[in-house]
Design a protein around this motif. Structure first.
Motif, PDB file in Angstrom:
ATOM      1  N   ALA A 133     -25.277 -19.798  -2.940  1.00 38.85           N
ATOM      2  CA  ALA A 133     -24.853 -20.032  -4.363  1.00 38.85           C
ATOM      3  C   ALA A 133     -24.719 -18.197  -4.755  1.00 38.85           C
ATOM      4  N   PRO A 134     -23.859 -18.022  -5.631  1.00 38.94           N
ATOM      5  CA  PRO A 134     -23.324 -16.742  -6.189  1.00 38.94           C
ATOM      6  C   PRO A 134     -24.770 -16.359  -6.815  1.00 38.94           C
ATOM      7  N   ASP A 135     -25.635 -17.061  -7.413  1.00 43.50           N
ATOM      8  CA  ASP A 135     -26.827 -16.357  -8.070  1.00 43.50           C
ATOM      9  C   ASP A 135     -28.112 -17.015  -7.501  1.00 43.50           C
ATOM     10  N   SER A 136     -28.048 -16.685  -5.897  1.00 47.53           N
ATOM     11  CA  SER A 136     -28.984 -17.586  -5.022  1.00 47.53           C
ATOM     12  C   SER A 136     -30.500 -16.991  -5.549  1.00 47.53           C
ATOM     13  N   GLU A 137     -30.619 -15.756  -5.849  1.00 46.61           N
ATOM     14  CA  GLU A 137     -31.974 -15.182  -6.269  1.00 46.61           C
ATOM     15  C   GLU A 137     -32.550 -15.963  -7.290  1.00 46.61           C
ATOM     16  N   THR A 138     -31.933 -16.517  -8.351  1.00 49.73           N
ATOM     17  CA  THR A 138     -32.436 -17.395  -9.183  1.00 49.73           C
ATOM     18  C   THR A 138     -33.171 -18.616  -9.036  1.00 49.73           C
ATOM     19  N   TYR A 139     -33.063 -19.056  -7.648  1.00 54.22           N
ATOM     20  CA  TYR A 139     -33.741 -20.327  -7.241  1.00 54.22           C
ATOM     21  C   TYR A 139     -34.938 -19.846  -6.395  1.00 54.22           C
ATOM     22  N   GLY A 140     -35.066 -18.440  -6.153  1.00 53.18           N
ATOM     23  CA  GLY A 140     -36.118 -18.179  -5.410  1.00 53.18           C
ATOM     24  C   GLY A 140     -35.886 -18.444  -3.843  1.00 53.18           C
ATOM     25  N   ASN A 141     -36.179 -17.325  -3.215  1.00 55.98           N
ATOM     26  CA  ASN A 141     -35.576 -17.499  -1.453  1.00 55.98           C
ATOM     27  C   ASN A 141     -36.751 -18.424  -0.790  1.00 55.98           C
ATOM     28  N   SER A 142     -37.989 -18.365  -1.022  1.00 57.69           N
ATOM     29  CA  SER A 142     -38.843 -19.467  -0.432  1.00 57.69           C
ATOM     30  C   SER A 142     -39.063 -20.630  -1.158  1.00 57.69           C
ATOM     31  N   SER A 143     -38.408 -20.872  -2.399  1.00 58.68           N
ATOM     32  CA  SER A 143     -38.350 -22.286  -2.851  1.00 58.68           C
ATOM     33  C   SER A 143     -36.852 -22.609  -2.902  1.00 58.68           C
ATOM     34  N   GLY A 144     -36.107 -21.808  -2.042  1.00 59.17           N
ATOM     35  CA  GLY A 144     -34.647 -22.183  -1.957  1.00 59.17           C
ATOM     36  C   GLY A 144     -34.242 -23.341  -0.847  1.00 59.17           C
ATOM     37  N   LYS A 288     -30.382 -12.523  -1.303  1.00 62.35           N
ATOM     38  CA  LYS A 288     -30.658 -11.608  -2.551  1.00 62.35           C
ATOM     39  C   LYS A 288     -32.229 -11.730  -2.932  1.00 62.35           C
ATOM     40  N   GLY A 289     -32.550 -10.574  -3.534  1.00 59.79           N
ATOM     41  CA  GLY A 289     -33.903 -10.650  -3.830  1.00 59.79           C
ATOM     42  C   GLY A 289     -34.865 -10.056  -2.771  1.00 59.79           C
ATOM     43  N   ASN A 290     -36.163 -10.329  -2.598  1.00 61.08           N
ATOM     44  CA  ASN A 290     -36.806  -9.659  -1.730  1.00 61.08           C
ATOM     45  C   ASN A 290     -37.301 -10.594  -0.722  1.00 61.08           C
ATOM     46  N   ASP A 291     -37.955 -10.208   0.417  1.00 61.95           N
ATOM     47  CA  ASP A 291     -38.888 -11.142   1.286  1.00 61.95           C
ATOM     48  C   ASP A 291     -39.760 -11.880   0.590  1.00 61.95           C
ATOM     49  N   ALA A 292     -39.986 -12.967   0.931  1.00 64.11           N
ATOM     50  CA  ALA A 292     -40.979 -14.001   0.079  1.00 64.11           C
ATOM     51  C   ALA A 292     -41.711 -14.791   0.929  1.00 64.11           C
ATOM     52  N   GLY A 293     -42.841 -15.533   0.126  1.00 67.01           N
ATOM     53  CA  GLY A 293     -43.533 -16.360   0.801  1.00 67.01           C
ATOM     54  C   GLY A 293     -43.998 -17.416  -0.373  1.00 67.01           C
ATOM     55  N   THR A 303     -39.588 -16.440   3.979  1.00 69.27           N
ATOM     56  CA  THR A 303     -37.971 -16.108   4.065  1.00 69.27           C
ATOM     57  C   THR A 303     -38.163 -14.517   4.402  1.00 69.27           C
ATOM     58  N   VAL A 304     -37.776 -13.908   5.285  1.00 66.83           N
ATOM     59  CA  VAL A 304     -37.941 -12.415   5.834  1.00 66.83           C
ATOM     60  C   VAL A 304     -36.767 -12.235   6.570  1.00 66.83           C
TER      61      VAL A 304
END
Length: 641
Positions: A133-144, A288-293, A303-304
């Motif tokens: 998604a163009p705004d993928s970071e708004t969904y959260g990486n580890s909840s995406g 987009k965004g940071n590594d996350a858990g 997601t790393v």
């Protein structure tokens, strides 16, 4: 600030309770017997993928109202911004048994009102994945979510399936069709796996929507390994698109880590299975965004970035996993009513993120030193001082309970949510030291958690307003005043208070002269300035200025108005942060300041600024000193470890 710790994007948790209820299976999703009481059956087709979109079918049972609303989540636990997963849905169609589309109205991004709901046979729609998604970071990486045909499918159910109004507690039967050659790793118990030509179908039954969201699945080509840590079976599943890393490579360090965590927990019961789902995203397709858990009751999803070296990746995973694993205690097991009854579209927030995140962050440092993974000196200098104390100073003195309760209503609180990991950890550490001191080492905060779990648990939450009194009753009366000052109150733990609390374990400050990071920041990152109500930059009176500022003739209380022709204020601090370049450039400096209401101009040549900074040290104590005994009770072993 280390971005992987951010609660919003990074290190973030699923705070919900679950229990498994088995049920019978059925080949045709539309013909589940009513006697089995499966209210909702849903199918996810990961074979007929077109343009990274999957076909979803939802078959509800026993709808008796004329109208009903189907919801996708606005937000999921552990992500403290609205994600609006309904934006991933396309071509939504409620159908009757003849295949006719029923009248419906899309209320907002996440909800559809269906009319003549008694005639509803099924809902069909397509879902996009969030990673593209163009705004993928708004969904959260580890909840995406990710859909990459025949390669990998990352399923967070909040991005695939929703729930019906008032039916969050309905049971779900889930059927997932996927290409053969892939494996699906999840903490859900699979009730059946069927072969359908060149494809496979996994069938699951879950007790309610909360359990569904609590169990992500990673479908990919097999790369997983399982091992036992006492009575806990751990499975590590790795998706590395360029095969840069593997589960066998990472297993030894992760097994060592979890074994140490289990040893730290002692007789505290955990589940008998734990899945670690590691999604490594490639350099040519970065998220987009940071590594996350994101933590779940029986698993964690990470997601790393893939392009780490082996040592770098292990170091990255080390903090993620150690933090997320301890969330099985708080708040997965012990939590308030707000978390227990989480509303995915209208959530009510708890006041105690400082407890859920801060105490867990403290545990993730404490277990390392107690288990000998790091030395006591490393714990004191690198974790307690640099992370807990220094980072705590970056935030305004707004009560932690207010920040927590209002986090969804205040964008600043979201951006500053790292405060729960820093100031929350600092508060938790002093809770521990106070408790150990008052009980002469017989009680501590880990014991507090054990005793709380005797009364509260996954199916019995506490009342949010009662947490302070619960902790006080189980530790020491002194805790009441401590909470009123530093958790529900707006007092900051300044150096004097820090040393007062540290006295019980023989820890003090030591002053050193070090080169500054910039003209305005010492070697610890602390500033020599503050921002006043008029948003002006004011040099602090509370600390001695560094040699660079003093040589220019500056004093505490001076307002920095202009530097070399550039206006300086809250909105324009770039010149302050870039002032490290001045030394290399041997820059001529012209400061226009306001001192006691009068404008002044100060000039000089840039020099390497040096300033007095503080660090924490262990005081030299006799072995028989009660403070030495309590220190060893706190950290274990010798101070020279």
């Amino acid at each position: 600030m280390k971005p992987q710790f951010k609660i919003v994007k990074l290190i973030q948790i699923i705070c919900i309770y679950v229990f498994f209820i088995s049920c019978t299976k059925d080949d045709d999703p539309s013909t589940v017997p009513i006697k089995d009481k499966v209210s909702i059956t849903a199918s996810i087709d990961l074979v007929a993928i077109n343009d990274d979109k999957a076909v979803i079918q939802v078959f509800p049972k026993n709808i008796t109202t004329n109208e009903i609303v189907y919801y996708m989540p606005k937000i999921v636990p552990g992500i403290y911004e609205e994600s609006n997963y309904g934006r991933l849905v396309e071509d939504f169609k409620p159908l009757d048994q003849k295949g006719e589309v029923l009248r419906y109205e899309r209320i907002n991004d996440n909800s559809w009102k269906i009319f003549n709901a008694g005639q509803l046979y099924k809902i069909e729609y397509l879902v996009n994945d969030s990673f593209d998604a163009p705004d993928s970071e708004t969904y959260g990486n580890s909840s995406g979510t990710n859909i990459e045909k025949n390669e990998n499918y990352l399923i967070n159910f909040n991005g695939f399936l929703g729930y019906f109004e008032g039916a969050e507690n309905s049971k779900y039967k889930i059927e997932i069709l996927y290409p053969s050659g892939l494996d699906g790793i999840t903490s859900l118990d699979k009730i059946e796996k069927q072969e359908e030509g060149d494809n496979n179908k996994d069938i699951f039954i879950v007790s309610d929507y909360r359990e569904l969201v609590d169990n992500p699945i990673l479908y990919s080509k097999p790369d997983h390994v399982s091992f036992m840590v006492d009575d806990l079976e751990v499975t590590l599943s790795v998706y590395s698109p360029n095969k840069l890393h593997s589960s066998t490579e990472l297993r030894p360090s992760i097994e060592k880590l979890i074994r140490a965590q289990k040893e730290f927990l002692g007789d505290i019961k955990t589940s008998n299975k734990y899945k670690i789902l590691l999604y490594l995203f490639p350099e040519d397709k970065p998220l987009k965004g940071n590594d996350a858990g994101l933590e779940h009751r029986n698993s964690t999803l990470l997601t790393v970035k893939e392009n780490f070296s082996s040592d770098e990746l292990i170091k990255q995973l080390d903090h993620f996993i150690s933090h997320e694993f301890f969330h099985i205690l708080i708040p997965i097991s012990i939590h308030s009513e707000e978390i227990h009854d989480f509303d995915f579209n209208n959530p009510k927030m708890s006041k105690h993120l400082w407890f859920y995140e801060g105490l867990v962050e403290y545990f993730s440092g404490l277990f390392r030193v107690q288990q000998g993974i790091i030395t006591q000196k490393e714990f004191l200098e690198d974790i307690v001082f640099k992370q807990y104390i220094q980072y705590s100073k970056f935030y305004e003195n707004i009560p932690l309970t207010v920040r927590s309760k209002e986090i969804l209503n205040n964008s600043m609180f979201v951006k500053e949510s790292y405060v729960f990991y820093t100031r929350g950890a600092l508060v938790s550490m002093f809770m521990d030291i106070i408790t150990r001191s008052k009980s002469k080492g017989k009680n501590n905060v880990l014991e507090l958690v054990k005793r709380m779990s005797d009364t509260y648990g996954p199916n019995k939450p506490f009342k949010d307003d009662e947490l302070f009194s619960i902790i006080t009753d189980l530790t020491t009366p002194e805790m009441k005043d401590f909470f009123e000052l530093y958790v529900s109150g707006s007092e900051l733990l300044e150096d004097k208070e820090i040393i007062d609390y540290f006295y019980a374990v023989g820890v003090g400050f030591k002053e050193l002269e070090k080169n500054g990071l910039t003209y305005f920041h010492d070697s610890n990152g602390d500033t020599y300035y503050k921002v006043n109500e008029a948003k002006q930059i004011v040099l602090k009176k509370s600390r001695k200025l560094n040699t660079g500022l003093l040589k220019l003739g500056l004093k505490g209380g001076d307002i920095i108005d202009v530097i070399n022709g550039v206006k300086v204020n809250l909105e324009n601090q770039t010149i302050l942060f870039s002032s490290w370049k001045w030394v290399e450039e041997k820059k001529d400096l012209v400061f226009e300041i306001i001192r006691d209401g009068e404008k002044m101009t100060l000039k000089g040549k840039a020099i390497q600024p040096k300033g007095i900074v503080k660090t924490l040290v262990f005081l030299d104590l006799d072995k028989e000193d009660e403070r030495m005994k309590l220190r060893e009770n706190w950290l274990g072993g010798s101070v020279n470890q």
